[in-house]
Design an enzyme around this catalytic site. Structure first.
Site, PDB file in Angstrom:
ATOM      1  N   THR A 156      14.070   5.053   9.271  1.00 28.62           N
ATOM      2  CA  THR A 156      15.029   3.955   9.468  1.00 28.62           C
ATOM      3  C   THR A 156      14.445   2.661   8.913  1.00 28.62           C
ATOM      4  OG1 THR A 156      15.838   5.061  11.435  1.00 28.62           O
ATOM      5  CG2 THR A 156      16.389   2.721  11.219  1.00 28.62           C
TER       6      THR A 156
ATOM      7  N   HIS B  52       4.731  -9.897   2.149  1.00 25.94           N
ATOM      8  CA  HIS B  52       3.926 -10.976   2.742  1.00 25.94           C
ATOM      9  C   HIS B  52       3.148 -11.800   1.728  1.00 25.94           C
ATOM     10  CE1 HIS B  52      -0.261  -9.099   3.125  1.00 25.94           C
ATOM     11  NE2 HIS B  52       0.457  -8.054   2.786  1.00 25.94           N
TER      12      HIS B  52
ATOM     13  N   SER C 210       5.188  -6.545  -2.511  1.00 28.35           N
ATOM     14  CA  SER C 210       4.963  -6.634  -1.068  1.00 28.35           C
ATOM     15  C   SER C 210       5.475  -7.967  -0.545  1.00 28.35           C
ATOM     16  CB  SER C 210       3.468  -6.494  -0.787  1.00 28.35           C
ATOM     17  OG  SER C 210       3.209  -6.745   0.574  1.00 28.35           O
TER      18      SER C 210
ATOM     19  N   GLN D 220       0.684  -9.112  -6.556  1.00 30.98           N
ATOM     20  CA  GLN D 220       0.292 -10.516  -6.712  1.00 30.98           C
ATOM     21  C   GLN D 220       1.116 -11.241  -7.777  1.00 30.98           C
ATOM     22  OE1 GLN D 220      -1.609 -12.188  -4.764  1.00 30.98           O
ATOM     23  NE2 GLN D 220      -2.618 -10.553  -3.608  1.00 30.98           N
TER      24      GLN D 220
ATOM     25  N   CYS E 176     -19.351  -7.552   2.992  1.00 36.66           N
ATOM     26  CA  CYS E 176     -18.776  -7.632   4.338  1.00 36.66           C
ATOM     27  C   CYS E 176     -17.391  -8.258   4.408  1.00 36.66           C
ATOM     28  CB  CYS E 176     -19.692  -8.381   5.304  1.00 36.66           C
ATOM     29  SG  CYS E 176     -21.304  -7.635   5.385  1.00 36.66           S
TER      30      CYS E 176
ATOM     31  N   THR F   8       0.836  -1.204   0.000  1.00 37.70           N
ATOM     32  CA  THR F   8       0.000   0.000   0.000  1.00 37.70           C
ATOM     33  C   THR F   8       0.869   1.253   0.000  1.00 37.70           C
ATOM     34  OG1 THR F   8      -1.691  -1.229   1.195  1.00 37.70           O
ATOM     35  CG2 THR F   8      -1.875   1.174   1.250  1.00 37.70           C
TER      36      THR F   8
ATOM     37  N   ASN G  56      -5.743  -9.414  -7.591  1.00 37.17           N
ATOM     38  CA  ASN G  56      -5.707 -10.182  -6.348  1.00 37.17           C
ATOM     39  C   ASN G  56      -6.938 -11.073  -6.169  1.00 37.17           C
ATOM     40  OD1 ASN G  56      -6.358  -7.237  -6.145  1.00 37.17           O
ATOM     41  ND2 ASN G  56      -7.360  -7.900  -4.271  1.00 37.17           N
TER      42      ASN G  56
HETATM   43  N1  PLP Z   1      -1.976  -4.578  -4.181  1.00 40.10           N
HETATM   44  C1  PLP Z   1      -2.466  -5.815  -4.316  1.00 40.10           C
HETATM   45  C2  PLP Z   1      -2.774  -6.317  -5.693  1.00 40.10           C
HETATM   46  C3  PLP Z   1      -2.696  -6.624  -3.209  1.00 40.10           C
HETATM   47  O1  PLP Z   1      -3.194  -7.848  -3.355  1.00 40.10           O
HETATM   48  C4  PLP Z   1      -2.382  -6.106  -1.936  1.00 40.10           C
HETATM   49  C5  PLP Z   1      -2.661  -6.889  -0.721  1.00 40.10           C
HETATM   50  O2  PLP Z   1      -3.602  -7.677  -0.692  1.00 40.10           O
HETATM   51  C6  PLP Z   1      -1.845  -4.814  -1.843  1.00 40.10           C
HETATM   52  C7  PLP Z   1      -1.650  -4.084  -2.986  1.00 40.10           C
HETATM   53  C8  PLP Z   1      -1.484  -4.208  -0.524  1.00 40.10           C
HETATM   54  O3  PLP Z   1      -0.305  -4.763  -0.027  1.00 40.10           O
HETATM   55  P1  PLP Z   1       0.050  -4.637   1.524  1.00 40.10           P
HETATM   56  O4  PLP Z   1      -0.872  -5.562   2.245  1.00 40.10           O
HETATM   57  O5  PLP Z   1       1.464  -5.052   1.620  1.00 40.10           O
HETATM   58  O6  PLP Z   1      -0.166  -3.226   1.884  1.00 40.10           O
END
Ligand code: PLP
Length: 400
Positions: A236, A200, A198, A178, A324, A72, A150
């Protein structure tokens, strides 16, 4: 309780090798990489290795990689960074199917006086490239179009998109959160100017990401502070997580070919078997231009949340595009943009696999998901109506 984790587009398990690589950076190499002393300097050197590993998985130069706190942040940094560097250009092009990190930023920018064009998609979730070409104007500061979706896994033809963007003299940012680690990327031969990733989503920890900024792109930092990241992102650095991200990229690169063939086979089996066993089901998204790990299925006349709850009782973790989800009151904007019928949007479920999923996991889902759908249909008024229609059709066809 048995857990079958099939929600890897939401987040992934941190790979044990990644955890191992990170641990010394909490208690042993805890110096500040910006410090003048050797103790901090050695951490800076290790961070250079991580930067190289991240650069390698996307085919970039290490100097083009800026670490951030998440996808994000990278998305926001890319878009704000270009808008602020080009204050006279007030037009942005994006799509109706972006992740909220870009989608909601687009809404915010529109409310703040920028001109935002959101491109629509067809029923496969694909863009109309002529529309893209017609939309880009002289004052278009940035085009932000995701690499892979995603929710559906649909992959956009990003190089073709980039050629159009370049021919019109604008800048292309892609949210590849993704895509990185799931499909091969090579930014050294690419029209992409900025790219978000990203940690994770590829077996690194949460709270770390990166932004690729192509050499020569004029960029104003989003987070203003210290001189870290060559003045492109103050603050940092989250050293252990950056080391973990580097290791995760190295692992993902080494697994890229073999691993993803296996994951795609598992996904395809899952999809085929569920479609066979659950009537009135459909796959949302392009059949082939799709991430190898993702399937987005809609089951008409049942509620996605109800499916998730019953899957949860069996220890199966999945996501839904219905109302939801993640606290949102609206059904998936992605499925609605694709024109998926209302009754199907509400009964949508996303299953997303990773290299840690096994054949047994997939069999377990195949065993449990279709009976859940049957059970829910039996108790839903729509389901009963459907059954009556089916019986009426059989009667009129002479099959009792
Ligand atoms: N963009 C996409 C396509 C995602 O799937 C996600 C997370 O689901 C994000 C951005 C956001 O990443 P983060 O959770 O690292 O902020």
């Amino acid at each position: 309780m048995k857990v079958v984790y099939a929600d890897n587009n939401a987040t992934t398990m941190v790979a044990p090798e990644v955890v191992e690589a990170m641990l010394p950076y909490f208690t042993e190499y805890y110096g500040n990489p910006s410090s003048m002393h050797t103790f901090g300097g050695q951490v800076a050197k290790k961070m250079d290795v991580a930067r190289q590993q991240v650069a390698e998985i996307i085919g970039a130069d290490p100097t083009e990689v800026v670490f951030s706190s998440c996808g994000t942040e990278s998305d926001n940094a890319a878009i704000w960074g270009i808008l602020r560097a080009n204050p006279r250009k007030r037009h942005i092009v994006t799509t109706r199917v972006e992740h909220s990190a870009v989608y909601n930023l687009g809404k915010y920018l529109a409310q703040s006086g920028y001109h935002v064009t959101e491109l629509g998609v067809d029923s496969d979730g694909m863009l109309n490239l002529d529309e893209l070409s017609d939309t880009i104007r002289e004052d278009t500061a940035i085009v932000s179009i995701m690499y892979a979706n995603n929710e559906t896994g649909v992959i956009f033809p990003i190089e073709q998109i980039g050629q159009i963007v370049k021919s019109k003299g604008s800048i292309l940012h892609t949210d590849a959160v993704q895509a990185v680690g799931k499909i091969p990327l090579n930014l050294s031969k690419s029209t992409i100017d900025l790219l978000t990733l990203s940690g994770h989503k590829l077996h690194a920890p949460k709270g770390v990401g990166a932004l690729f900024i192509r050499k020569g792109i004029t960029f104003t930092p989003f987070i203003v502070g210290g001189h870290q990241e060559k003045n492109r992102r103050g603050g940092t650095e989250n050293v252990p997580s950056i080391i973990g991200l580097g290791k995760a990229c190295e692992l993902a690169k080494s697994y890229m070919d073999d691993e993803w063939v296996g994951i795609k086979q598992l996904r395809d089996t899952l999809e085929e078997e569920i479609l066979k066993k659950a009537p009135d089901a459909r796959v949302n998204g392009h059949k082939t231009q799709r991430l190898p790990n993702t399937t987005n299925l809609s089951f008409e006349f049942v509620e996605g949340e109800a499916i998730l709850l019953l899957l949860n009782e069996k220890g199966i973790c999945a996501s839904s595009g219905s109302a939801c989800t993640s606290g949102s009151l609206e059904p998936s904007h992605v499925l609605r943009a694709m024109g998926v019928p209302f009754t199907a949007v509400h009964g949508s479920v996303r299953l997303s696999l990773s290299r840690y999923n096994t054949r047994e996991d997939v069999q377990y889902i195949i065993e449990h998901l279709p009976p859940i759908i049957r059970r829910l249909r039996e108790i839903s008024p729509y389901g009963r109506e459907m059954k009556m229609k089916e019986q009426a059709a059989k009667v009129s066809a002479g099959i009792q």
